[in-house]
Design a protein around this motif. Structure first.
Motif, PDB file in Angstrom:
ATOM      1  N   LEU A  10      37.080  49.402  30.751  1.00  0.00           N
ATOM      2  CA  LEU A  10      35.827  49.005  31.094  1.00  0.00           C
ATOM      3  C   LEU A  10      35.623  47.478  31.631  1.00  0.00           C
ATOM      4  O   LEU A  10      34.393  47.081  31.447  1.00  0.00           O
ATOM      5  CB  LEU A  10      34.912  49.174  29.851  1.00  0.00           C
ATOM      6  N   LYS A  11      36.885  47.297  32.199  1.00  0.00           N
ATOM      7  CA  LYS A  11      36.680  45.730  32.786  1.00  0.00           C
ATOM      8  C   LYS A  11      36.263  45.959  34.080  1.00  0.00           C
ATOM      9  O   LYS A  11      36.611  47.049  34.747  1.00  0.00           O
ATOM     10  CB  LYS A  11      38.026  45.114  32.696  1.00  0.00           C
ATOM     11  N   ILE A  12      35.635  44.975  34.697  1.00  0.00           N
ATOM     12  CA  ILE A  12      35.036  44.885  35.972  1.00  0.00           C
ATOM     13  C   ILE A  12      36.063  44.494  36.618  1.00  0.00           C
ATOM     14  O   ILE A  12      36.562  43.323  36.592  1.00  0.00           O
ATOM     15  CB  ILE A  12      33.553  44.345  36.139  1.00  0.00           C
ATOM     16  N   ARG A  13      36.524  45.226  37.906  1.00  0.00           N
ATOM     17  CA  ARG A  13      37.781  44.794  38.733  1.00  0.00           C
ATOM     18  C   ARG A  13      37.411  44.266  40.058  1.00  0.00           C
ATOM     19  O   ARG A  13      37.991  43.712  40.673  1.00  0.00           O
ATOM     20  CB  ARG A  13      38.674  45.912  38.824  1.00  0.00           C
ATOM     21  N   ASP A  14      36.111  44.689  40.550  1.00  0.00           N
ATOM     22  CA  ASP A  14      35.649  44.458  41.737  1.00  0.00           C
ATOM     23  C   ASP A  14      34.008  44.480  41.618  1.00  0.00           C
ATOM     24  O   ASP A  14      33.778  45.378  41.005  1.00  0.00           O
ATOM     25  CB  ASP A  14      35.881  45.131  42.768  1.00  0.00           C
ATOM     26  N   ILE A  15      33.528  43.485  42.191  1.00  0.00           N
ATOM     27  CA  ILE A  15      32.018  43.522  42.492  1.00  0.00           C
ATOM     28  C   ILE A  15      31.583  43.113  43.722  1.00  0.00           C
ATOM     29  O   ILE A  15      32.000  42.068  44.202  1.00  0.00           O
ATOM     30  CB  ILE A  15      31.341  42.786  41.321  1.00  0.00           C
ATOM     31  N   VAL A  16      30.577  43.562  44.241  1.00  0.00           N
ATOM     32  CA  VAL A  16      30.173  43.152  45.817  1.00  0.00           C
ATOM     33  C   VAL A  16      28.668  43.215  45.328  1.00  0.00           C
ATOM     34  O   VAL A  16      27.750  44.016  45.119  1.00  0.00           O
ATOM     35  CB  VAL A  16      30.164  44.470  46.752  1.00  0.00           C
ATOM     36  N   THR A  17      28.197  42.034  45.619  1.00  0.00           N
ATOM     37  CA  THR A  17      26.680  41.600  45.422  1.00  0.00           C
ATOM     38  C   THR A  17      25.701  41.284  46.640  1.00  0.00           C
ATOM     39  O   THR A  17      24.749  40.953  46.467  1.00  0.00           O
ATOM     40  CB  THR A  17      26.552  40.569  44.269  1.00  0.00           C
ATOM     41  N   ARG A  18      26.521  41.299  47.735  1.00  0.00           N
ATOM     42  CA  ARG A  18      25.877  40.616  49.020  1.00  0.00           C
ATOM     43  C   ARG A  18      24.847  41.536  49.312  1.00  0.00           C
ATOM     44  O   ARG A  18      23.875  41.016  50.395  1.00  0.00           O
ATOM     45  CB  ARG A  18      27.003  40.431  50.136  1.00  0.00           C
ATOM     46  N   TRP A  19      24.565  42.824  49.150  1.00  0.00           N
ATOM     47  CA  TRP A  19      23.553  43.785  49.587  1.00  0.00           C
ATOM     48  C   TRP A  19      22.336  43.721  48.871  1.00  0.00           C
ATOM     49  O   TRP A  19      22.360  43.702  47.502  1.00  0.00           O
ATOM     50  CB  TRP A  19      23.981  45.201  49.767  1.00  0.00           C
ATOM     51  N   HIS A  20      21.088  43.724  49.396  1.00  0.00           N
ATOM     52  CA  HIS A  20      19.884  44.097  48.687  1.00  0.00           C
ATOM     53  C   HIS A  20      19.175  44.802  49.227  1.00  0.00           C
ATOM     54  O   HIS A  20      19.317  45.420  50.331  1.00  0.00           O
ATOM     55  CB  HIS A  20      19.148  42.514  48.471  1.00  0.00           C
ATOM     56  N   GLY A  21      17.955  45.383  48.347  1.00  0.00           N
ATOM     57  CA  GLY A  21      17.170  46.362  48.477  1.00  0.00           C
ATOM     58  C   GLY A  21      18.064  47.772  48.551  1.00  0.00           C
ATOM     59  O   GLY A  21      19.040  47.965  47.588  1.00  0.00           O
ATOM     60  N   ILE A 114      24.643  37.646  38.413  1.00  0.00           N
ATOM     61  CA  ILE A 114      25.327  39.252  38.072  1.00  0.00           C
ATOM     62  C   ILE A 114      26.780  38.959  38.120  1.00  0.00           C
ATOM     63  O   ILE A 114      27.360  39.561  37.125  1.00  0.00           O
ATOM     64  CB  ILE A 114      24.994  39.964  39.286  1.00  0.00           C
ATOM     65  N   VAL A 115      27.337  38.196  38.698  1.00  0.00           N
ATOM     66  CA  VAL A 115      28.876  38.053  39.051  1.00  0.00           C
ATOM     67  C   VAL A 115      29.131  37.159  37.653  1.00  0.00           C
ATOM     68  O   VAL A 115      30.218  37.466  37.061  1.00  0.00           O
ATOM     69  CB  VAL A 115      29.184  37.242  40.350  1.00  0.00           C
ATOM     70  N   ALA A 116      28.133  36.121  37.184  1.00  0.00           N
ATOM     71  CA  ALA A 116      28.689  35.577  35.910  1.00  0.00           C
ATOM     72  C   ALA A 116      28.716  36.390  34.993  1.00  0.00           C
ATOM     73  O   ALA A 116      29.542  36.337  33.932  1.00  0.00           O
ATOM     74  CB  ALA A 116      27.442  34.243  35.717  1.00  0.00           C
ATOM     75  N   CYS A 117      27.595  37.223  34.970  1.00  0.00           N
ATOM     76  CA  CYS A 117      27.445  38.424  33.518  1.00  0.00           C
ATOM     77  C   CYS A 117      28.978  39.287  33.722  1.00  0.00           C
ATOM     78  O   CYS A 117      29.410  39.338  32.915  1.00  0.00           O
ATOM     79  CB  CYS A 117      26.405  39.264  33.939  1.00  0.00           C
ATOM     80  N   ALA A 118      29.234  39.662  34.887  1.00  0.00           N
ATOM     81  CA  ALA A 118      30.426  40.336  34.933  1.00  0.00           C
ATOM     82  C   ALA A 118      31.781  39.582  34.661  1.00  0.00           C
ATOM     83  O   ALA A 118      32.655  40.085  33.719  1.00  0.00           O
ATOM     84  CB  ALA A 118      30.814  40.917  36.383  1.00  0.00           C
ATOM     85  N   VAL A 119      31.874  38.360  34.870  1.00  0.00           N
ATOM     86  CA  VAL A 119      33.044  37.603  34.409  1.00  0.00           C
ATOM     87  C   VAL A 119      33.030  37.263  32.877  1.00  0.00           C
ATOM     88  O   VAL A 119      33.936  37.728  32.137  1.00  0.00           O
ATOM     89  CB  VAL A 119      33.097  36.186  34.959  1.00  0.00           C
ATOM     90  N   LEU A 120      31.813  37.175  32.277  1.00  0.00           N
ATOM     91  CA  LEU A 120      31.711  37.027  30.774  1.00  0.00           C
ATOM     92  C   LEU A 120      32.000  38.329  30.102  1.00  0.00           C
ATOM     93  O   LEU A 120      32.438  38.347  29.081  1.00  0.00           O
ATOM     94  CB  LEU A 120      30.337  36.431  30.466  1.00  0.00           C
ATOM     95  N   HIS A 121      31.499  39.271  30.709  1.00  0.00           N
ATOM     96  CA  HIS A 121      31.807  40.732  29.955  1.00  0.00           C
ATOM     97  C   HIS A 121      33.293  41.029  30.148  1.00  0.00           C
ATOM     98  O   HIS A 121      33.598  41.409  29.123  1.00  0.00           O
ATOM     99  CB  HIS A 121      31.076  41.828  31.083  1.00  0.00           C
ATOM    100  N   ASN A 122      34.151  40.499  31.249  1.00  0.00           N
ATOM    101  CA  ASN A 122      35.642  40.768  31.081  1.00  0.00           C
ATOM    102  C   ASN A 122      36.136  39.978  30.026  1.00  0.00           C
ATOM    103  O   ASN A 122      36.995  40.361  29.371  1.00  0.00           O
ATOM    104  CB  ASN A 122      35.956  40.521  32.363  1.00  0.00           C
ATOM    105  N   ILE A 123      35.538  38.609  30.017  1.00  0.00           N
ATOM    106  CA  ILE A 123      36.045  37.850  28.885  1.00  0.00           C
ATOM    107  C   ILE A 123      36.075  38.568  27.557  1.00  0.00           C
ATOM    108  O   ILE A 123      36.704  38.362  26.613  1.00  0.00           O
ATOM    109  CB  ILE A 123      35.546  36.398  28.968  1.00  0.00           C
ATOM    110  N   ALA A 124      34.713  38.838  27.339  1.00  0.00           N
ATOM    111  CA  ALA A 124      34.262  39.314  26.023  1.00  0.00           C
ATOM    112  C   ALA A 124      35.437  40.430  25.758  1.00  0.00           C
ATOM    113  O   ALA A 124      35.637  40.733  24.663  1.00  0.00           O
ATOM    114  CB  ALA A 124      32.886  39.929  25.938  1.00  0.00           C
ATOM    115  N   ILE A 125      35.661  41.470  26.639  1.00  0.00           N
ATOM    116  CA  ILE A 125      36.592  42.457  26.660  1.00  0.00           C
ATOM    117  C   ILE A 125      37.939  41.958  26.171  1.00  0.00           C
ATOM    118  O   ILE A 125      38.548  42.501  25.141  1.00  0.00           O
ATOM    119  CB  ILE A 125      36.561  43.629  27.848  1.00  0.00           C
ATOM    120  N   ASP A 126      38.480  41.185  26.861  1.00  0.00           N
ATOM    121  CA  ASP A 126      39.696  40.362  26.871  1.00  0.00           C
ATOM    122  C   ASP A 126      39.927  39.740  24.972  1.00  0.00           C
ATOM    123  O   ASP A 126      40.782  39.652  24.653  1.00  0.00           O
ATOM    124  CB  ASP A 126      39.922  39.095  27.539  1.00  0.00           C
ATOM    125  N   MET A 127      38.657  39.218  24.625  1.00  0.00           N
ATOM    126  CA  MET A 127      38.804  38.758  23.372  1.00  0.00           C
ATOM    127  C   MET A 127      38.172  39.798  22.261  1.00  0.00           C
ATOM    128  O   MET A 127      38.154  39.250  21.261  1.00  0.00           O
ATOM    129  CB  MET A 127      37.745  37.296  23.345  1.00  0.00           C
TER     130      MET A 127
END
Length: 142
Positions: A10-21, A114-127
């Motif tokens: 359940l770790k986020i390995r890749d995220i693309v946030t440049r698209w909107h709509g 969104i990216v910060a939440c993904a990074v923090l999510h991965n840290i929470a899983i690691d910990m």
């Protein structure tokens, strides 16, 4: 609109946030760096996607109209394995409720959040952080 790739943990390995709509998933994937890296042989293995993506040598999607028991079995296995994506999203949104409500305001700030939440999510899983002290995440074992 973002595209997220997660693993079985359940770790986020890749995220693309440049698209909107309302950009179609296949367009996001067609133009993302991850696709280019898979095509260049940077990774071993495959990705699993839903029917919104094209089936390729490195991106497997469900059989649209399964006609044989093997195709039906493939679809069952595909759905079961892809379930990690849904669990990842559920856990991520439980951890960061702002993702449930939506982010308003400056688009760049929303992308960074969104990216910060993904990074923090991965840290929470690691910990091995629980959502709430003393509780497991909706039956999930992290």
């Amino acid at each position: 609109m973002e595209e997220v790739v997660c693993d079985a943990d359940l770790k986020i390995r890749d995220i693309v946030t440049r698209w909107h709509g309302s950009v179609h998933d296949s367009r996001i994937y067609r133009e993302c760096r991850l696709k280019q890296r898979f095509e260049a042989g940077a990774f071993r293995g495959v990705l699993l996607g839903d029917g919104g993506y094209p089936c390729t040598s490195h991106l497997f999607t469900p059989v649209l109209h399964p006609a044989t028991p093997s195709e039906e079995q493939y679809n069952r296995c595909h759905i079961k394995t892809r379930n990690a994506v849904e669990r990842c999203f559920g856990l991520w949104k439980q951890r960061f409720r702002c993702l449930l409500r939506g982010l308003y305001g400056n688009i760049e700030t929303a992308r960074m959040a969104i990216v910060a939440c993904a990074v923090l999510h991965n840290i929470a899983i690691d910990m091995r952080e629980d959502l709430f002290p003393g509780e497991e995440a909706a039956g999930e074992v992290l």
